[in-house]
Write an enzyme that holds these catalytic residues in place. Structure first.
Site, mmCIF file in Angstrom:
data_model
loop_
_atom_site.group_PDB
_atom_site.id
_atom_site.type_symbol
_atom_site.label_atom_id
_atom_site.label_comp_id
_atom_site.label_asym_id
_atom_site.label_seq_id
_atom_site.Cartn_x
_atom_site.Cartn_y
_atom_site.Cartn_z
ATOM 1 N N ASP A 1 -12.706 34.158 38.850
ATOM 2 C CA ASP A 1 -12.602 34.621 40.237
ATOM 3 C C ASP A 1 -13.711 34.069 41.130
ATOM 4 O O ASP A 1 -14.107 34.703 42.113
ATOM 5 C CB ASP A 1 -12.606 36.160 40.313
ATOM 6 C CG ASP A 1 -11.475 36.756 39.495
ATOM 7 O OD1 ASP A 1 -10.427 36.092 39.384
ATOM 8 O OD2 ASP A 1 -11.649 37.865 38.976
ATOM 9 N N LYS B 1 -11.936 29.392 42.651
ATOM 10 C CA LYS B 1 -11.408 28.090 42.231
ATOM 11 C C LYS B 1 -10.157 27.726 43.015
ATOM 12 O O LYS B 1 -9.963 26.584 43.417
ATOM 13 C CB LYS B 1 -11.057 28.120 40.719
ATOM 14 C CG LYS B 1 -12.239 28.393 39.827
ATOM 15 C CD LYS B 1 -11.827 28.553 38.372
ATOM 16 C CE LYS B 1 -10.978 29.764 38.078
ATOM 17 N NZ LYS B 1 -11.634 31.064 38.259
ATOM 18 N N GLY C 1 -5.474 34.550 38.501
ATOM 19 C CA GLY C 1 -5.036 34.882 39.856
ATOM 20 C C GLY C 1 -5.851 34.024 40.801
ATOM 21 O O GLY C 1 -7.038 34.277 40.987
ATOM 22 N N HIS C 2 -5.238 32.974 41.311
ATOM 23 C CA HIS C 2 -5.949 32.026 42.177
ATOM 24 C C HIS C 2 -5.440 32.180 43.603
ATOM 25 O O HIS C 2 -4.260 31.956 43.869
ATOM 26 C CB HIS C 2 -5.746 30.593 41.680
ATOM 27 C CG HIS C 2 -6.330 30.340 40.322
ATOM 28 N ND1 HIS C 2 -6.249 29.143 39.676
ATOM 29 C CD2 HIS C 2 -7.036 31.165 39.500
ATOM 30 C CE1 HIS C 2 -6.869 29.228 38.498
ATOM 31 N NE2 HIS C 2 -7.341 30.448 38.375
ATOM 32 N N GLN D 1 -9.925 31.133 34.673
ATOM 33 C CA GLN D 1 -11.034 31.943 34.146
ATOM 34 C C GLN D 1 -12.374 31.221 34.397
ATOM 35 O O GLN D 1 -12.462 30.410 35.305
ATOM 36 C CB GLN D 1 -10.828 32.276 32.665
ATOM 37 C CG GLN D 1 -9.664 33.226 32.395
ATOM 38 C CD GLN D 1 -8.310 32.559 32.306
ATOM 39 O OE1 GLN D 1 -8.134 31.563 31.652
ATOM 40 N NE2 GLN D 1 -7.316 33.123 32.967
HETATM 41 P P1 GDP Z 1 -10.190 32.257 41.487
HETATM 42 O O1 GDP Z 1 -9.553 33.043 40.403
HETATM 43 O O2 GDP Z 1 -11.434 31.568 41.029
HETATM 44 O O3 GDP Z 1 -9.251 31.307 42.166
HETATM 45 O O4 GDP Z 1 -10.659 33.322 42.587
HETATM 46 P P2 GDP Z 1 -9.765 34.554 43.161
HETATM 47 O O5 GDP Z 1 -8.748 34.014 44.076
HETATM 48 O O6 GDP Z 1 -9.338 35.438 42.048
HETATM 49 O O7 GDP Z 1 -10.890 35.375 43.919
HETATM 50 C C1 GDP Z 1 -11.608 34.841 44.988
HETATM 51 C C2 GDP Z 1 -11.363 35.720 46.218
HETATM 52 O O8 GDP Z 1 -12.301 35.401 47.209
HETATM 53 C C3 GDP Z 1 -10.003 35.482 46.857
HETATM 54 O O9 GDP Z 1 -9.579 36.675 47.465
HETATM 55 C C4 GDP Z 1 -10.301 34.418 47.916
HETATM 56 O O10 GDP Z 1 -9.382 34.452 48.997
HETATM 57 C C5 GDP Z 1 -11.660 34.832 48.355
HETATM 58 N N1 GDP Z 1 -12.553 33.741 48.782
HETATM 59 C C6 GDP Z 1 -12.649 32.489 48.279
HETATM 60 N N2 GDP Z 1 -13.688 31.839 48.865
HETATM 61 C C7 GDP Z 1 -14.234 32.697 49.742
HETATM 62 C C8 GDP Z 1 -15.353 32.634 50.624
HETATM 63 O O11 GDP Z 1 -16.064 31.644 50.701
HETATM 64 N N3 GDP Z 1 -15.613 33.751 51.368
HETATM 65 C C9 GDP Z 1 -14.883 34.878 51.295
HETATM 66 N N4 GDP Z 1 -15.223 35.906 52.056
HETATM 67 N N5 GDP Z 1 -13.813 34.976 50.480
HETATM 68 C C10 GDP Z 1 -13.516 33.907 49.698
HETATM 69 P P1 IMO Z 2 -9.046 33.545 37.115
HETATM 70 O O1 IMO Z 2 -8.393 32.255 36.702
HETATM 71 C C1 IMO Z 2 -11.339 37.042 35.897
HETATM 72 C C2 IMO Z 2 -10.620 38.562 31.863
HETATM 73 C C3 IMO Z 2 -9.986 39.938 31.746
HETATM 74 C C4 IMO Z 2 -10.629 40.409 30.459
HETATM 75 C C5 IMO Z 2 -10.663 39.141 29.613
HETATM 76 C C6 IMO Z 2 -9.499 38.988 28.643
HETATM 77 O O2 IMO Z 2 -8.382 34.234 38.227
HETATM 78 O O3 IMO Z 2 -10.516 33.331 37.316
HETATM 79 P P2 IMO Z 2 -6.925 38.360 29.007
HETATM 80 O O4 IMO Z 2 -5.870 39.027 29.818
HETATM 81 O O5 IMO Z 2 -7.201 36.951 29.384
HETATM 82 O O6 IMO Z 2 -6.711 38.507 27.533
HETATM 83 O O7 IMO Z 2 -8.263 39.202 29.333
HETATM 84 O O8 IMO Z 2 -10.662 38.070 30.539
HETATM 85 N N1 IMO Z 2 -9.860 37.600 32.684
HETATM 86 C C7 IMO Z 2 -10.236 37.214 33.909
HETATM 87 N N2 IMO Z 2 -11.242 37.641 34.704
HETATM 88 N N3 IMO Z 2 -10.538 36.048 36.314
HETATM 89 C C8 IMO Z 2 -9.544 35.586 35.529
HETATM 90 O O9 IMO Z 2 -8.815 34.503 35.833
HETATM 91 C C9 IMO Z 2 -9.325 36.219 34.281
HETATM 92 N N4 IMO Z 2 -8.428 36.038 33.296
HETATM 93 C C10 IMO Z 2 -8.783 36.877 32.312
HETATM 94 O O10 IMO Z 2 -10.318 40.738 32.835
HETATM 95 O O11 IMO Z 2 -11.948 40.803 30.687
HETATM 96 MG MG MG Z 3 -8.878 34.977 40.047
#
Ligand code: GDP
Ligand code: IMO
Ligand code: MG
Length: 417
Positions: A14, A17, A41-42, A223
């Protein structure tokens, strides 16, 4: 010259990416996922709307991109088809640009059920309950069903029936749960087979040939390094290799296909699920970061645990990934904090050791914060001095160059350093 580039998370996932992949995708021809599945979840902002990708590479909303789901991934067809349906509202031709490896292992209803049951027991580690770990167990136990198997109906039916009878024994005898019906699951997956058919391909050829033809490939990690099955905070990890070395295996291409690795790190640290987290702040700061940063899981909606930036952790993640440059995301979230803490090492040792994470007590320094809202800043010269200082302190302590700073969720909310 653009190179074949891997984007990897340097913390516990999270990091943002998705946003970075979407931002960079315009310069690439192929965007490929190589590990993980619907646990990811991207998030991408597209025309003002929030779009969350789970299995589809998140650069595909750029019309130039061919999206590939590699053989190293595990695939939940139900979630994939829902995702594609949603993406079709933005681009009716999206399905034509998505390819799924025939080598990809299928996530089956029994994988999800067993994951859910375990998460309700003493074995819980806080998974996303998407069946990821159980599907990878079957893959390595050599009993898994693959996307390509869907098209050999007789053998699929046989293998499925054996798998279900084995899983039913576990469900009934170990977990005291209801057995599953193989007919229902067979029919369901035969339905998926038809819907997926036009997208099924050989990733080793598509991606390998694209590279040979001089096309640019963006590898999208899911991840983060600390969730890597071997090099993360085991057993509180995911069941795949999240580090950049996984690209070759996850797409059936040579290891030297990855010419550069770009890390993504949040300007602070978050983690969702159980497991050690040395800089976790369960007080006011943690709460503030969760609220200002909207730190709730993109896949499960769970509140993310939050705390200060951990230098040693990012340094370790960069080392095992070969990262020399990183994007620092969500810097805007730190606005308004008077003094910002950064962990520059631990009391016992300045190095992250995933075997000793429970005992690591962070050593903090404090740097002056910035009051200004920086979400509208697009040029490094317009960043407040204290924001620049924060970036410099992180660069100095990690030894990694910050190439970009992200200041908001939108595609253009980014500053080149
Ligand atoms: P990922 O799994 O690495 O793709 O990240 P996620 O999408 O799960 O979580 C990142 C969250 O932060 C999402 O809700 C994005 O929309 C948000 N986000 C990404 N970059 C920024 C930033 O620079 N500032 C803020 N405020 N939100 C951001
Ligand atoms: P992105 O790609 C954050 C965490 C889960 C748990 C552990 C194992 O959005 O960064 P799983 O369901 O994979 O067997 O869970 O890994 N986890 C993540 N945490 N971002 C993710 O993906 C994750 N995918 C799995 O919360 O701790
Ligand atoms: Mg994510």
């Amino acid at each position: 010259m653009i190179m074949n580039l891997a984007i990897v998370g340097l913390q516990w996932g999270d990091e943002g990416k998705g946003k970075i992949v979407d931002y960079l995708a315009r310069n690439f021809d192929v965007n490929a996922r190589y590990q993980g599945g619907s646990n990811a979840g991207h998030t991408v902002r597209y025309k003002g709307e929030k779009v969350i990708f789970h299995q589809v590479p998140c650069g595909v909303l750029n019309g130039n991109i061919q999206g590939v789901i590699g053989g190293g991934c595990v695939l939940d067809p139900k979630i994939l088809l829902e995702e594609i349906q949603n993406l079709t509202t933005y681009d009716p031709a999206i399905k034509d640009r998505i390819r799924i490896s025939k080598f990809c292992h299928l996530i089956m209803p029994y994988h999800i059920l067993i994951d859910e049951i375990r998460e309700g027991s003493k074995q819980a580690i806080g998974t996303t309950k998407k069946g990821i770990g159980v599907a990878y167990e079957d893959k390595y136990g050599r009993t898994g069903l693959r996307v390509g198997d869907l098209y050999n109906v007789e053998s699929f039916e046989k293998k499925l029936s054996i798998n279900i009878s084995r899983k039913n024994l576990i469900l009934m005898d170990v977990y005291h749960a209801e057995p599953l019906s193989d007919n229902e699951i067979f029919d369901l997956y035969m339905g998926y087979a038809e819907e997926l058919r036009s997208m099924v391909a050989d990733d080793t050829k598509i991606v390998g040939e694209a590279i040979d033809a001089g096309k640019n490939v963006l590898f999208e990690g899911a991840q983060g390094a600390m969730l890597d099955i071997d090099y993360g905070t085991y057993p509180y990890v995911t069941s795949s290799h999240t580090v950049a070395s996984s690209v070759g295996i996850g797409l059936g291409i040579p290891p030297y296909s990855v010419e550069s690795v770009l890390g993504v790190a949040k300007a602070y640290t978050t983690r969702v699920g159980q497991g050690p987290f040395p800089t976790e702040d369960s007080g006011e700061l943690g709460k503030l970061l969760r609220e200002s940063g909207a730190e709730f899981g993109s896949t499960t909606g769970r509140p993310r645990r939050c705390g200060p930036f951990d230098v040693a952790l990012v340094k370790y993640a960069a080392r095992i990934n070969g990262v020399k440059e990183m994007v620092l995301t969500k810097l805007d979230v730190l606005a308004g904090i008077d003094k910002i803490r950064i962990a520059v090492g631990y009391e016992s040792n300045d190095e992250m050791d995933p075997f000793a994470t429970e005992q690591l007590v962070p050593k903090y320094i404090e740097v002056p914060g910035f009051a200004e809202d920086i979400s509208g800043v697009r040029s490094s010269g317009d960043l407040p001095d204290n924001a620049l200082n924060y970036i410099n302190v992180i660069e100095e302590h990690t030894g990694i160059k910050v190439s970009h700073v992200s200041v908001g969720p939108e595609r253009d909310a980014i500053v080149k350093m």
